[in-house]
Design an enzyme around this catalytic site. Sequence first.
Site, PDB file in Angstrom:
ATOM      1  N   GLU A 120       0.166   4.557   1.888  1.00  0.00           N
ATOM      2  CA  GLU A 120       0.197   5.605   3.088  1.00  0.00           C
ATOM      3  C   GLU A 120       1.080   5.461   4.135  1.00  0.00           C
ATOM      4  O   GLU A 120       1.622   6.352   4.684  1.00  0.00           O
ATOM      5  CB  GLU A 120      -1.105   5.614   3.636  1.00  0.00           C
ATOM      6  CG  GLU A 120      -2.371   6.115   2.661  1.00  0.00           C
ATOM      7  CD  GLU A 120      -2.754   4.904   1.791  1.00  0.00           C
ATOM      8  OE1 GLU A 120      -2.398   3.886   1.685  1.00  0.00           O
ATOM      9  OE2 GLU A 120      -3.871   5.425   1.029  1.00  0.00           O
ATOM     10  N   HIS A 155      -2.746   0.104  -3.748  1.00  0.00           N
ATOM     11  CA  HIS A 155      -2.960   1.422  -3.297  1.00  0.00           C
ATOM     12  C   HIS A 155      -4.011   2.082  -4.616  1.00  0.00           C
ATOM     13  O   HIS A 155      -3.556   1.900  -5.761  1.00  0.00           O
ATOM     14  CB  HIS A 155      -1.834   2.403  -3.300  1.00  0.00           C
ATOM     15  CG  HIS A 155      -2.374   3.588  -2.940  1.00  0.00           C
ATOM     16  ND1 HIS A 155      -2.767   4.331  -1.757  1.00  0.00           N
ATOM     17  CD2 HIS A 155      -2.167   4.875  -3.641  1.00  0.00           C
ATOM     18  CE1 HIS A 155      -3.118   5.487  -1.924  1.00  0.00           C
ATOM     19  NE2 HIS A 155      -2.441   5.945  -2.928  1.00  0.00           N
ATOM     20  N   ASP A 192       0.930  -1.059  -0.036  1.00  0.00           N
ATOM     21  CA  ASP A 192      -0.031   0.190   0.019  1.00  0.00           C
ATOM     22  C   ASP A 192       0.937   1.242  -0.105  1.00  0.00           C
ATOM     23  O   ASP A 192       2.163   1.116  -0.175  1.00  0.00           O
ATOM     24  CB  ASP A 192      -0.958   0.142   1.062  1.00  0.00           C
ATOM     25  CG  ASP A 192      -2.155   0.765   0.964  1.00  0.00           C
ATOM     26  OD1 ASP A 192      -2.303   1.604   0.116  1.00  0.00           O
ATOM     27  OD2 ASP A 192      -3.098   0.955   1.962  1.00  0.00           O
ATOM     28  N   HIS A 221      -0.986   1.150   6.694  1.00  0.00           N
ATOM     29  CA  HIS A 221      -1.413   2.206   7.533  1.00  0.00           C
ATOM     30  C   HIS A 221      -2.297   1.625   8.660  1.00  0.00           C
ATOM     31  O   HIS A 221      -2.973   0.459   8.501  1.00  0.00           O
ATOM     32  CB  HIS A 221      -2.020   3.322   6.855  1.00  0.00           C
ATOM     33  CG  HIS A 221      -3.133   2.956   5.881  1.00  0.00           C
ATOM     34  ND1 HIS A 221      -4.398   2.557   6.446  1.00  0.00           N
ATOM     35  CD2 HIS A 221      -3.307   2.445   4.359  1.00  0.00           C
ATOM     36  CE1 HIS A 221      -5.083   1.846   5.376  1.00  0.00           C
ATOM     37  NE2 HIS A 221      -4.524   1.902   4.257  1.00  0.00           N
ATOM     38  N   HIS A 227      -7.002   4.977   7.939  1.00  0.00           N
ATOM     39  CA  HIS A 227      -8.354   4.570   7.465  1.00  0.00           C
ATOM     40  C   HIS A 227      -8.458   3.235   7.320  1.00  0.00           C
ATOM     41  O   HIS A 227      -7.428   2.712   7.356  1.00  0.00           O
ATOM     42  CB  HIS A 227      -8.269   5.510   6.164  1.00  0.00           C
ATOM     43  CG  HIS A 227      -7.536   4.969   4.956  1.00  0.00           C
ATOM     44  ND1 HIS A 227      -6.141   5.263   5.209  1.00  0.00           N
ATOM     45  CD2 HIS A 227      -7.964   4.018   4.094  1.00  0.00           C
ATOM     46  CE1 HIS A 227      -5.698   4.688   3.923  1.00  0.00           C
ATOM     47  NE2 HIS A 227      -6.583   3.885   3.272  1.00  0.00           N
ATOM     48  N   GLU A 266      -7.281  -2.405   7.528  1.00  0.00           N
ATOM     49  CA  GLU A 266      -7.056  -3.173   6.424  1.00  0.00           C
ATOM     50  C   GLU A 266      -5.731  -4.283   6.714  1.00  0.00           C
ATOM     51  O   GLU A 266      -6.042  -5.389   5.877  1.00  0.00           O
ATOM     52  CB  GLU A 266      -6.480  -2.225   5.202  1.00  0.00           C
ATOM     53  CG  GLU A 266      -7.494  -1.350   4.534  1.00  0.00           C
ATOM     54  CD  GLU A 266      -6.757  -0.302   3.641  1.00  0.00           C
ATOM     55  OE1 GLU A 266      -5.902  -0.482   2.933  1.00  0.00           O
ATOM     56  OE2 GLU A 266      -7.205   0.694   3.735  1.00  0.00           O
TER      57      GLU A 266
HETATM   58 ZN   LIG Z   1      -3.609   3.119  -0.109  1.00  0.00          ZN
END
Ligand SMILES: [Zn+2]
Length: 274
Positions: free
Chosen positions: A10, A60, A8, A104, A116, A135
């Site tokens: 972030e 992402h 990902d 993240h 998030h 996630e």
């Molecule tokens: Zn992402």
Amino acid sequence: MKILIAADMEGVSGVTRWEETDPTHNEYSRFRKIMTNEVNEAIAGAEEAGADEFVIVDGHGDGTNLLIEELCPHAKLNSGGSSPLSMMQGVDSITAGVIFIGYHARAGSENAVLAHTWSSGRIANVWLNGVLVGEYGLNAAVAGHFNVPVVMISGDQTTCFQAVELLGSLETVVVKKATGYFSAECFPIIATLEMIRKASKKAVLRLKDGNAPRPFTVQKPVIVTIEFRQPESADRAVRIPGAKRLDGVRIEFSTKDMLSAHRGFRAAVKQSYD
Ligand SMILES: [Zn+2]
């Protein structure tokens, strides 16, 4: 020995703003390159420890961030966002372990860069059988469905803490110390790349020694609870067969296993306006 590396953005080194993860902004090109380098270091470390098959997932946005022209030559890349297993496309029962790069923390976390869960605009919380997951938890549970453990994660300190809390003592690489949603004390790229390589090597060695964390296996049936940010999202999501409305913003549904739960979750959170 097959390793799936799910990436990902972030939680990539140096990232503290959405703009840096957004293809329409100038800074994005710098960070997609760093993301690619982090993945390559994870491959290199795992390879030193004896892994010899690598499937990479670009997780992402629309899944087109990693620079394939710079990717380690013998890795395969799952690109694009609409694949059946999304951020975990390519995991299967012959996969030995999963590595999360650039991850993240879950939505609502303190001291967590860009924290998030799936959608910062639409989702406040997600639970699997009553356990709050981000996630990292949703994706670890998909791996767990195939009896595959997550053996390493990189991101900020809160991401690593939450992953250990849920998944057990996997290898962690703190690439930045978050001091807020949009701020972190970032470690230099040259240092974080080396940390990622070492941790990846150690994670695969532990796997070979039978010393890795257990797969994150969610009991069946799997009850998915989603708290949206806006009631209109729940209005739409409750149309899923068997779903029930808990209140203005929360819905819940029960599925036979984690793969169905994951499919249902993705259908529920998909934005549409009808
Ligand atoms: Zn992402």
